[in-house]
Write a protein that holds these residues in place. Sequence first.
Motif, PDB file in Angstrom:
ATOM      1  N   GLU A 238       0.842  -1.196   0.000  1.00  0.00           N
ATOM      2  CA  GLU A 238       0.000   0.000   0.000  1.00  0.00           C
ATOM      3  C   GLU A 238       0.878   1.246   0.000  1.00  0.00           C
ATOM      4  N   TYR A 239       0.602   2.135  -0.941  1.00  0.00           N
ATOM      5  CA  TYR A 239       1.377   3.359  -1.119  1.00  0.00           C
ATOM      6  C   TYR A 239       0.451   4.560  -0.967  1.00  0.00           C
ATOM      7  N   SER A 240       0.987   5.673  -0.471  1.00  0.00           N
ATOM      8  CA  SER A 240       0.118   6.837  -0.284  1.00  0.00           C
ATOM      9  C   SER A 240       0.895   8.143  -0.441  1.00  0.00           C
ATOM     10  N   GLN A 241       0.123   9.208  -0.657  1.00  0.00           N
ATOM     11  CA  GLN A 241       0.676  10.560  -0.775  1.00  0.00           C
ATOM     12  C   GLN A 241      -0.397  11.560  -0.399  1.00  0.00           C
ATOM     13  N   SER A 242       0.000  12.585   0.347  1.00  0.00           N
ATOM     14  CA  SER A 242      -0.901  13.695   0.654  1.00  0.00           C
ATOM     15  C   SER A 242      -0.724  14.776  -0.406  1.00  0.00           C
ATOM     16  N   ILE A 243      -1.845  15.244  -0.973  1.00  0.00           N
ATOM     17  CA  ILE A 243      -1.807  16.235  -2.044  1.00  0.00           C
ATOM     18  C   ILE A 243      -2.455  17.536  -1.556  1.00  0.00           C
ATOM     19  N   ASP A 244      -1.658  18.602  -1.464  1.00  0.00           N
ATOM     20  CA  ASP A 244      -2.161  19.926  -1.073  1.00  0.00           C
ATOM     21  C   ASP A 244      -2.889  19.921   0.260  1.00  0.00           C
ATOM     22  N   ASN A 245      -2.554  19.009   1.146  1.00  0.00           N
ATOM     23  CA  ASN A 245      -3.183  18.915   2.468  1.00  0.00           C
ATOM     24  C   ASN A 245      -4.709  18.806   2.420  1.00  0.00           C
ATOM     25  N   SER A 246      -5.246  18.516   1.248  1.00  0.00           N
ATOM     26  CA  SER A 246      -6.697  18.402   1.131  1.00  0.00           C
ATOM     27  C   SER A 246      -7.135  17.037   0.626  1.00  0.00           C
ATOM     28  N   THR A 247      -6.194  16.307   0.027  1.00  0.00           N
ATOM     29  CA  THR A 247      -6.519  15.019  -0.574  1.00  0.00           C
ATOM     30  C   THR A 247      -5.445  14.004  -0.200  1.00  0.00           C
ATOM     31  N   ASN A 248      -5.870  12.804   0.170  1.00  0.00           N
ATOM     32  CA  ASN A 248      -4.932  11.722   0.411  1.00  0.00           C
ATOM     33  C   ASN A 248      -5.164  10.641  -0.640  1.00  0.00           C
ATOM     34  N   THR A 250      -4.325   6.936  -1.949  1.00  0.00           N
ATOM     35  CA  THR A 250      -3.821   5.640  -1.503  1.00  0.00           C
ATOM     36  C   THR A 250      -3.900   4.641  -2.662  1.00  0.00           C
ATOM     37  N   LEU A 251      -2.778   4.024  -2.979  1.00  0.00           N
ATOM     38  CA  LEU A 251      -2.704   3.032  -4.049  1.00  0.00           C
ATOM     39  C   LEU A 251      -2.430   1.675  -3.413  1.00  0.00           C
ATOM     40  N   SER A 252      -3.365   0.755  -3.581  1.00  0.00           N
ATOM     41  CA  SER A 252      -3.212  -0.596  -3.040  1.00  0.00           C
ATOM     42  C   SER A 252      -2.902  -1.567  -4.177  1.00  0.00           C
ATOM     43  N   LEU A 253      -1.751  -2.219  -4.087  1.00  0.00           N
ATOM     44  CA  LEU A 253      -1.347  -3.240  -5.057  1.00  0.00           C
ATOM     45  C   LEU A 253      -1.391  -4.582  -4.342  1.00  0.00           C
ATOM     46  N   ARG A 254      -2.426  -5.377  -4.608  1.00  0.00           N
ATOM     47  CA  ARG A 254      -2.620  -6.616  -3.883  1.00  0.00           C
ATOM     48  C   ARG A 254      -1.824  -7.757  -4.515  1.00  0.00           C
ATOM     49  N   PRO A 255      -1.495  -8.788  -3.735  1.00  0.00           N
ATOM     50  CA  PRO A 255      -0.749  -9.930  -4.281  1.00  0.00           C
ATOM     51  C   PRO A 255      -1.460 -10.623  -5.442  1.00  0.00           C
ATOM     52  N   ASP A 256      -2.807 -10.539  -5.513  1.00  0.00           N
ATOM     53  CA  ASP A 256      -3.544 -11.150  -6.629  1.00  0.00           C
ATOM     54  C   ASP A 256      -3.586 -10.251  -7.856  1.00  0.00           C
ATOM     55  N   HIS A 257      -2.835  -9.132  -7.805  1.00  0.00           N
ATOM     56  CA  HIS A 257      -2.676  -8.165  -8.893  1.00  0.00           C
ATOM     57  C   HIS A 257      -3.897  -7.252  -9.093  1.00  0.00           C
ATOM     58  N   LEU A 258      -4.797  -7.234  -8.130  1.00  0.00           N
ATOM     59  CA  LEU A 258      -5.848  -6.226  -8.141  1.00  0.00           C
ATOM     60  C   LEU A 258      -5.249  -4.905  -7.674  1.00  0.00           C
ATOM     61  N   ALA A 259      -5.558  -3.823  -8.378  1.00  0.00           N
ATOM     62  CA  ALA A 259      -5.081  -2.485  -8.016  1.00  0.00           C
ATOM     63  C   ALA A 259      -6.272  -1.590  -7.690  1.00  0.00           C
ATOM     64  N   GLU A 260      -6.154  -0.832  -6.605  1.00  0.00           N
ATOM     65  CA  GLU A 260      -7.200   0.140  -6.249  1.00  0.00           C
ATOM     66  C   GLU A 260      -6.552   1.468  -5.900  1.00  0.00           C
ATOM     67  N   THR A 261      -7.017   2.522  -6.554  1.00  0.00           N
ATOM     68  CA  THR A 261      -6.570   3.881  -6.246  1.00  0.00           C
ATOM     69  C   THR A 261      -7.726   4.606  -5.585  1.00  0.00           C
ATOM     70  N   ARG A 262      -7.493   5.128  -4.378  1.00  0.00           N
ATOM     71  CA  ARG A 262      -8.559   5.770  -3.608  1.00  0.00           C
ATOM     72  C   ARG A 262      -8.158   7.207  -3.251  1.00  0.00           C
ATOM     73  N   TYR A 263      -9.054   8.133  -3.530  1.00  0.00           N
ATOM     74  CA  TYR A 263      -8.856   9.538  -3.172  1.00  0.00           C
ATOM     75  C   TYR A 263      -9.779   9.876  -2.003  1.00  0.00           C
ATOM     76  N   SER A 264      -9.191  10.260  -0.876  1.00  0.00           N
ATOM     77  CA  SER A 264      -9.959  10.649   0.301  1.00  0.00           C
ATOM     78  C   SER A 264      -9.753  12.139   0.555  1.00  0.00           C
ATOM     79  N   TYR A 265     -10.819  12.838   1.002  1.00  0.00           N
ATOM     80  CA  TYR A 265     -10.795  14.302   1.094  1.00  0.00           C
ATOM     81  C   TYR A 265     -11.016  14.752   2.530  1.00  0.00           C
ATOM     82  N   THR A 266     -10.251  15.772   2.920  1.00  0.00           N
ATOM     83  CA  THR A 266     -10.339  16.267   4.291  1.00  0.00           C
ATOM     84  C   THR A 266     -11.631  17.021   4.548  1.00  0.00           C
ATOM     85  N   ASP A 267     -12.344  17.456   3.502  1.00  0.00           N
ATOM     86  CA  ASP A 267     -13.591  18.190   3.716  1.00  0.00           C
ATOM     87  C   ASP A 267     -14.790  17.266   3.924  1.00  0.00           C
ATOM     88  N   GLY A 268     -14.528  15.952   3.982  1.00  0.00           N
ATOM     89  CA  GLY A 268     -15.610  15.017   4.242  1.00  0.00           C
ATOM     90  C   GLY A 268     -16.329  14.512   3.008  1.00  0.00           C
TER      91      GLY A 268
END
Length: 336
Positions: A238-248, A250-268
């Motif tokens: 699992e890899y992550s980066q904070s962008i402009d303190n407003s967005t996080n 997260t990139l999940s690379l699973r052993p079964d080769h499924l990839a998920e990119t998730r954008y989470s926001y500080t404003d809810g």
Amino acid sequence: MKKCALFSIVSSLILLGCSSTEPQSQANQDETFTSVELVPNKQAPARVLLRGQIVIGHESRTIQPCNSNTTYWLSLPESVRRIAESMTSKPYQPMYAEVFGYFEPATMGFAEEFGSQFVVTEFNIITAENPNRCDQPTRDARAFGNEPSWSAGITDNAITLMQLGKETQVLPVVNLEQDTKGTRYDLVQGKLEVNYQVCRDSMSDSIYGRSAQLTTKDQTYVGCSTDSNEYSDLSAGEYSQSIDNSTNLTLSLRPDHLAETRYSYTDGSDDVVESGYWQTLESGLVQVTSVTYQGQKIIATREFELKGDTLSTEHETINGATYPLTNGGLTLKKAQ
């Protein structure tokens, strides 16, 4: 044949698999079977190994990797698909398989429903005998056969021949040659030839991706061969980066080769999710391809450079067009 440097293939010391190539002259043998070759595609973008349960039929050709709930469409060479399907006793019967290949988006026909497909370029085994083999130990490269029963571990410097009731023989390798047909190990007294030819197990409902013939000073042994089925990609995590303190991000690379990119926001705001597959390319780059965006179809690819625990990229390709990423691109850190 082109001479190559010796390479390491770890020895298998377990005597298993009484298998052999059935003679082409046998009455019930498909005459075209022994001519079916599956030469590794050197131009393929990646060489990923998937182990798991497969289903092959007219409207469903899928693989579910071991220890995973993910299902991918399985793209098999037509000749291999026909042979595998003929081994089943009922439609859509689950089988076990170990297949090598690469991922790509699925955009046509029945495959489109899955979004991602795995394109098979080689395989170790496809068997209808026991579909629940995921819990079995992994094995190193080996050759094996029956009549008589034999097994040979393959290393960079020796072939280790084992037979029940007989003393183990260690046969030194003095030269190794490869060409488009397979690999030949020249021994002090004899040789082992491994060819990219589909090999049928004459004692079970199984096929293998390589045939083998071991010649010693005393006897010739005929059978099948498999590559090591031990595989892991250290890029998973699992890899992550904070962008402009407003967005996080997260990139999940699973052993079964499924990839998920998730954008989470500080404003809810609700998370935004992309999903698809990932694979390490022959170039060393880690390719992450999203085939859905918030449930909608898309083909968006990012190719990351991996340095230590960091993935970085400056571009993204969406539906065939490449764009620069803002703010200098992405630099994602792996969770420890």
